[in-house]
Design an enzyme around this catalytic site. Structure first.
Site, short mmCIF file in Angstrom:
data_model
loop_
_atom_site.label_atom_id
_atom_site.label_comp_id
_atom_site.label_asym_id
_atom_site.label_seq_id
_atom_site.Cartn_x
_atom_site.Cartn_y
_atom_site.Cartn_z
N ARG A 59 41.84 36.60 49.02
CA ARG A 59 42.18 36.32 50.41
C ARG A 59 43.38 37.14 50.88
O ARG A 59 43.51 37.44 52.07
CB ARG A 59 42.42 34.82 50.60
CG ARG A 59 43.58 34.24 49.85
CD ARG A 59 43.47 32.74 49.65
NE ARG A 59 42.46 32.42 48.65
CZ ARG A 59 42.16 31.18 48.27
NH1 ARG A 59 42.80 30.15 48.81
NH2 ARG A 59 41.25 30.96 47.36
N LYS A 88 43.77 34.01 34.09
CA LYS A 88 42.55 33.25 33.80
C LYS A 88 42.50 33.01 32.29
O LYS A 88 42.39 33.96 31.52
CB LYS A 88 41.32 34.04 34.25
CG LYS A 88 41.22 34.23 35.76
CD LYS A 88 40.00 35.05 36.12
CE LYS A 88 39.94 35.34 37.60
NZ LYS A 88 39.71 34.12 38.42
#
Length: 441
Positions: free
Chosen positions: A281, A204
């Site tokens: 996920r 990020k």
């Protein structure tokens, strides 16, 4: 009685549904007046008022010292004035127990990653179980997860330092029976538990990446554990509930997964890691498989700060709801309405499933920018076969104005569990609605 020193008026708006906002207003008035006792009069749900007060009075001084410490409000007693005092007292007592779960969730999300690690989250869950005779705890370490073939989860977890390694948490609540032979609801709640998310090798970076806020990536786990605390305090009857969290960090190291790696989940499905920052996920895949196979629930609900796409679509006040079962979706939506939280159902459009097909594995973990929250939900759908719902709480997990955690999801989950348990108990052994004696008038 004592004289009234301060009188404040609050407009509930159309339909009088501002109970939680009224509670926040009461809290602010009590602070400014330094009041220890407050009376509230009006046609409003006492539980929502009580919850609003508790939310507004929440103070987190764990990381403050000296003059930066916030002095808690002196409020000690809140009296709801009007008829039905016994019902009001019961509603407020229940609201306080739910509020304790919300406070736990806010504590979890608000703790920095050097304080809240996978290991400390596991200790918190174990302590929660030890505080209630109706809750049991099991925590699996990396070796136990490897033995179960949880390659998708461990692909994420293995990038962290050994002391911050995988901690797979499973709490089981078994409530009392309302009557001999009463049917019971069996539900599994699965929370995304990234105590910190750097993004991995897809780091990020740049403006808007929010890397400094990524302690809130455990918001799903916080909601699930907060619900566990509230459910245990309420001793909800006719309910068996499992609370599952695959806790870990997503970090960069020699052991971390790389873009292009292929992981194998515990059901044998292979996953191409197209982006290491789509890690939640991957952890949820093995958690959902475990919850379905080990817990044998009637339905599963996962809660996760899963996608920025959902924030773009719904903002910071509304969570996305995806479901394979219309009845389950309706139950969650109704629970959120009762809890004063907001969900919006989004489609699980099967045609978008092509976006997460891999050319070298069964699946890939991202489908590109279009329909990002939908493809994330479709990815999870590959790991469940029973009625399932997914709540993407990436927006409402954090209050940007207060720069603080909200505890979003706890109240909705508690309302949902109570309704499911009540519906199950209302069925006879053949699954038909129980016959109840008619009221005498």
């Amino acid at each position: 009685g004592a004289a009234v020193r301060t009188l404040a008026l609050f407009g509930l708006g159309e339909g009088g549904r501002g109970g939680e906002k009224l509670g926040a207003f009461v809290a602010e008035v009590s602070k400014s007046a330094k009041a220890k006792e407050v009376g509230v009069a009006g046609e409003v749900e006492a539980g929502l008022v009580s919850r609003g007060i508790a939310r507004a009075l929440y103070v987190d001084n764990r990381f403050r010292s000296g003059k930066s410490v916030v002095e808690p409000a002196p409020l000690e007693t809140v009296a709801m004035l009007g008829p039905g005092e016994e019902d009001v007292a019961e509603a407020m007592a229940r609201a306080r127990k739910v509020a304790s779960g919300v406070a736990l969730a806010r504590d979890v999300v608000g703790a920095p990653a050097n304080v809240l690690t996978p290991a400390s989250l596991a200790r918190l869950a174990t302590a929660l179980a030890e505080s209630s005779e109706r809750v049991e705890a099991v925590v699996l370490d990396r070796a136990a997860c490897e033995a179960r073939g949880m390659g998708s989860y461990l692909g994420v977890a293995n990038g962290a330092a050994p002391e911050n390694g995988a901690q797979f948490i499973h709490l089981t609540y078994r409530g009392p029976s309302s009557a001999p032979g009463a049917r019971r609801a069996s539900i599994a709640l699965v929370g995304k538990g990234l105590t910190y998310d750097s993004g991995g090798y897809n780091l990020k970076a740049g403006p808007g990446s929010m890397i400094e806020k990524m302690k809130f990536d455990c918001g799903g786990a916080a909601a699930v554990l907060g619900a566990a605390r509230a459910v245990a305090a309420l001793e909800l009857p006719d309910l068996d509930c499992h609370f599952v969290v695959a806790a870990c960090e997503n970090m960069i190291s020699a052991e971390a997964m790389r873009p292009g790696d292929i992981l194998t989940a515990s059901n044998g499905k292979t996953i191409e890691v197209a982006n290491t920052d789509a890690e939640g996920r991957l952890t949820l895949a093995d958690a959902l498989i475990y919850a379905e196979t080990e817990c044998d629930p009637d339905a599963l609900v996962d809660v996760a700060t899963l996608t920025g796409a959902c924030v773009v679509a719904l903002g910071n006040l509304v969570a996305g709801l995806f479901a394979t079962d219309d009845a389950l979706a309706a139950q969650l939506d109704q629970a959120a309405t009762h809890a004063g939280e907001h969900l919006w159902r989004l489609p699980l459009h099967d045609d978008y499933d092509d976006l997460i097909k891999s050319k070298i594995a069964d699946l890939k973990n991202v489908g590109g920018r279009p329909a990002g929250s939908i493809t994330a939900a479709l990815f999870l759908k590959h790991f469940v076969s029973r009625p399932w719902a997914h709540l993407d709480i990436a927006g409402p997990v954090w209050d940007d104005k207060l720069d603080a955690a909200t505890g979003f999801g706890v109240a909705t989950l508690v309302e949902f569990l109570q309704a499911r348990a009540a519906a199950a108990a209302d069925l006879d052994a053949k699954g038909h609605p129980s016959e109840k004696p008619a009221d005498d008038h």
